[in-house]
Scaffold this motif. Structure first.
Motif, PDB file in Angstrom:
ATOM      1  N   UNK A 195       0.777  -1.234  -0.002  1.00  0.00           N
ATOM      2  CA  UNK A 195      -0.086  -0.183   0.066  1.00  0.00           C
ATOM      3  C   UNK A 195       0.802   1.185   0.184  1.00  0.00           C
ATOM      4  N   UNK A 196       2.029   1.035   0.590  1.00  0.00           N
ATOM      5  CA  UNK A 196       2.966   2.225   0.768  1.00  0.00           C
ATOM      6  C   UNK A 196       3.521   2.665  -0.484  1.00  0.00           C
ATOM      7  N   UNK A 197       3.767   1.471  -1.367  1.00  0.00           N
ATOM      8  CA  UNK A 197       4.690   1.654  -2.663  1.00  0.00           C
ATOM      9  C   UNK A 197       3.781   2.014  -3.732  1.00  0.00           C
ATOM     10  N   UNK A 198       2.621   1.996  -3.715  1.00  0.00           N
ATOM     11  CA  UNK A 198       1.885   2.331  -4.874  1.00  0.00           C
ATOM     12  C   UNK A 198       0.946   3.720  -4.700  1.00  0.00           C
ATOM     13  N   UNK A 199       1.322   4.362  -5.829  1.00  0.00           N
ATOM     14  CA  UNK A 199       0.378   5.732  -5.858  1.00  0.00           C
ATOM     15  C   UNK A 199      -1.036   5.331  -5.976  1.00  0.00           C
ATOM     16  N   UNK A 200      -1.656   5.821  -5.110  1.00  0.00           N
ATOM     17  CA  UNK A 200      -3.269   5.560  -4.850  1.00  0.00           C
ATOM     18  C   UNK A 200      -3.383   4.463  -3.811  1.00  0.00           C
ATOM     19  N   UNK A 201      -2.469   3.841  -3.404  1.00  0.00           N
ATOM     20  CA  UNK A 201      -2.356   2.622  -2.183  1.00  0.00           C
ATOM     21  C   UNK A 201      -2.901   0.998  -3.015  1.00  0.00           C
TER      22      UNK A 201
END
Length: 348
Positions: A136-142
Motif C-alpha cells: 500500500x505504501x509503494x503504490x500511488x493511490x494505495x
C-alpha cells in the motif's frame, strides 16, 4: 429366514438448471439475488446445463491457481509451522461456511455468498496485513487486497465471473465504501469478521500469547468461552436482527462487544511486540523484492507481464501473488550473503 424382497432402489432424477432456478426463485426471499441463465458476465457464454451461474463461479474459484496458493499465505502468524494454525486458505473456507449459513438461514442465494467468500482473499499478499501495508505504501493511490482479488480474476487468471460475484469480493472489507450492493455481499462482510475474530483468538491461545481468562469479561459474559459457540451466537444475532428489520445487519447491541474484542486483540495479538517484529521483517522482504523486480523487469514471470499496466503494478501483481515461503525463498536467493559469488538463478 425372511423371504421379503429388498426395496427397489429409487430412480435417479436429472434436474436441469432451469428447474433448479425456478425452485430457488420460489423458495428464496424477495431480497435474494436471483441466478438466471449464464449470469451477468463481461463475455457472453452458454449457460451450464445443471449449475446456476453462481455455482459455476464458485467452482471456477475453487479450481483457480490463486485459490490454491492461499494454503501457504499468512492469516495472522507469519509463515506458520504448526499444523493447526489458521492460514489464509482455512480462513477463507471458514468465511464461506459462515456466509453460506447466514444466506441459507435468511432465504438468500447461498451459492452466491459462498462464491464471494471463497474468492474474497485470493488477492492477499504474503505475510498477511503486514504485506498489504508494505505494498500500500509503494503504490500511488494505495493497494487493497479485495481489489487485487477482482483484478486476478479479471486480468491475471480471467474466469469471466458474474458481476455480482466480483462486486461482493471487491467490497467485502469494512473500510470499503460504498458497501456491498447485494444482501449476499453483506453476509460475506459479517462472515469475514465473525470468522477471523473467533479463530484468531483460538490461534493466539494455542501460541501462548493470551489465555482465556485474559479476555475481557464483557466479551466472555456475552459470548461464553472461546470456541464454536462464538460463531453460532454471532450468526444467530445477524439472522434474528436481519429477519426482524428487513435487511442484513447484526444486532447493534453486539457492535460494542465486537469493537472491544477487536481493540483488545490489536493490543495483545495483532500489534504485540513479537508480531510487530515479524511485521518489520515482512516489510523488509516485500520492499526488497519490489525494488529488485522494478530494477530487473526481465525477471518477472510472463503471466504477470500485463503490458497494459505500469511496471509497478506488474511488480505488485507478482509480489502479491507469492506465498509466504516462496517470498522468503526468493528473498534468500537474492539477498542472503553467499559463500561463493554465483549468478542469480532467474527464479520466478
Amino acid at each position: 429366514m425372511s423371504t421379503a424382497r429388498p426395496p427397489m432402489p429409487m430412480p435417479i432424477k436429472r434436474v436441469v438448471r432451469e428447474a433448479r432456478e425456478e425452485a430457488q426463485d420460489l423458495a428464496m426471499s424477495p431480497l435474494a439475488t436471483r441466478a438466471f441463465g449464464s449470469g451477468n458476465r463481461d463475455r457472453a457464454e452458454d449457460p451450464d446445463p445443471y449449475r446456476t451461474c453462481f455455482e459455476r463461479d464458485r467452482d471456477r474459484i475453487v479450481h483457480s491457481l490463486a485459490f490454491r496458493r492461499l494454503k501457504h499465505k499468512t492469516q495472522v502468524f507469519i509463515n506458520p509451522e504448526g499444523d493447526h494454525t489458521i492460514t489464509r486458505l482455512t480462513h477463507v473456507l471458514q468465511v464461506a461456511q459462515v456466509a453460506e449459513a447466514l444466506a441459507a438461514a435468511m432465504g438468500l442465494n447461498s451459492a452466491l455468498a459462498e462464491a464471494m467468500a471463497l474468492g474474497h482473499d485470493v488477492g492477499h499478499t504474503p505475510f498477511g496485513h503486514a504485506g498489504e501495508d508494505a505494498l500500500d505504501a509503494r503504490l500511488e493511490g494505495g493497494w487493497v487486497h479485495s481489489y487485487q482479488s477482482v483484478r486476478i480474476y479479471e486480468v491475471l487468471e480471467p474466469l469471466n465471473l458474474c458481476a455480482e460475484t466480483r462486486e461482493g469480493i471487491a467490497r467485502h472489507p469494512w473500510k470499503i465504501n460504498p458497501p456491498p450492493i447485494t444482501p449476499e455481499g453483506w453476509c460475506v462482510r459479517y462472515a469475514d469478521r465473525i470468522a477471523y475474530l473467533a479463530h484468531d483468538v483460538m490461534d493466539a491461545m494455542r501460541a501462548g500469547m493470551i489465555r482465556a481468562q485474559d479476555i475481557p469479561t464483557s466479551v466472555t459474559d456475552a459470548l461464553g468461552q472461546p470456541g464454536s459457540k462464538w460463531i453460532t451466537r454471532l450468526i444467530q444475532s445477524v439472522v434474528d436482527y436481519s429477519v426482524s428489520n428487513g435487511h442484513v445487519e447484526m444486532d447493534p447491541a453486539w457492535f460494542p462487544i465486537f469493537d472491544e474484542l477487536r481493540d483488545w486483540m490489536f493490543v495483545h495479538v495483532y500489534k504485540s511486540p513479537e508480531q510487530e517484529k515479524q511485521a518489520r521483517a515482512a516489510h523488509r522482504v516485500i520492499n526488497d523484492l519490489f525494488d529488485f523486480y522494478l530494477a530487473h523487469p526481465d525477471k518477472l514471470p510472463e503471466r504477470y507481464r500485463d503490458r497494459s499496466a505500469s511496471l509497478d503494478i506488474q511488480v505488485a501483481d507478482h509480489v502479491a501473488g507469492m506465498t509466504d515461503r516462496y517470498a522468503l525463498q526468493v528473498h534468500d536467493q537474492l539477498f542472503r550473503p553467499r559463500l561463493f559469488d554465483q549468478p542469480h538463478s532467474g527464479l520466478t
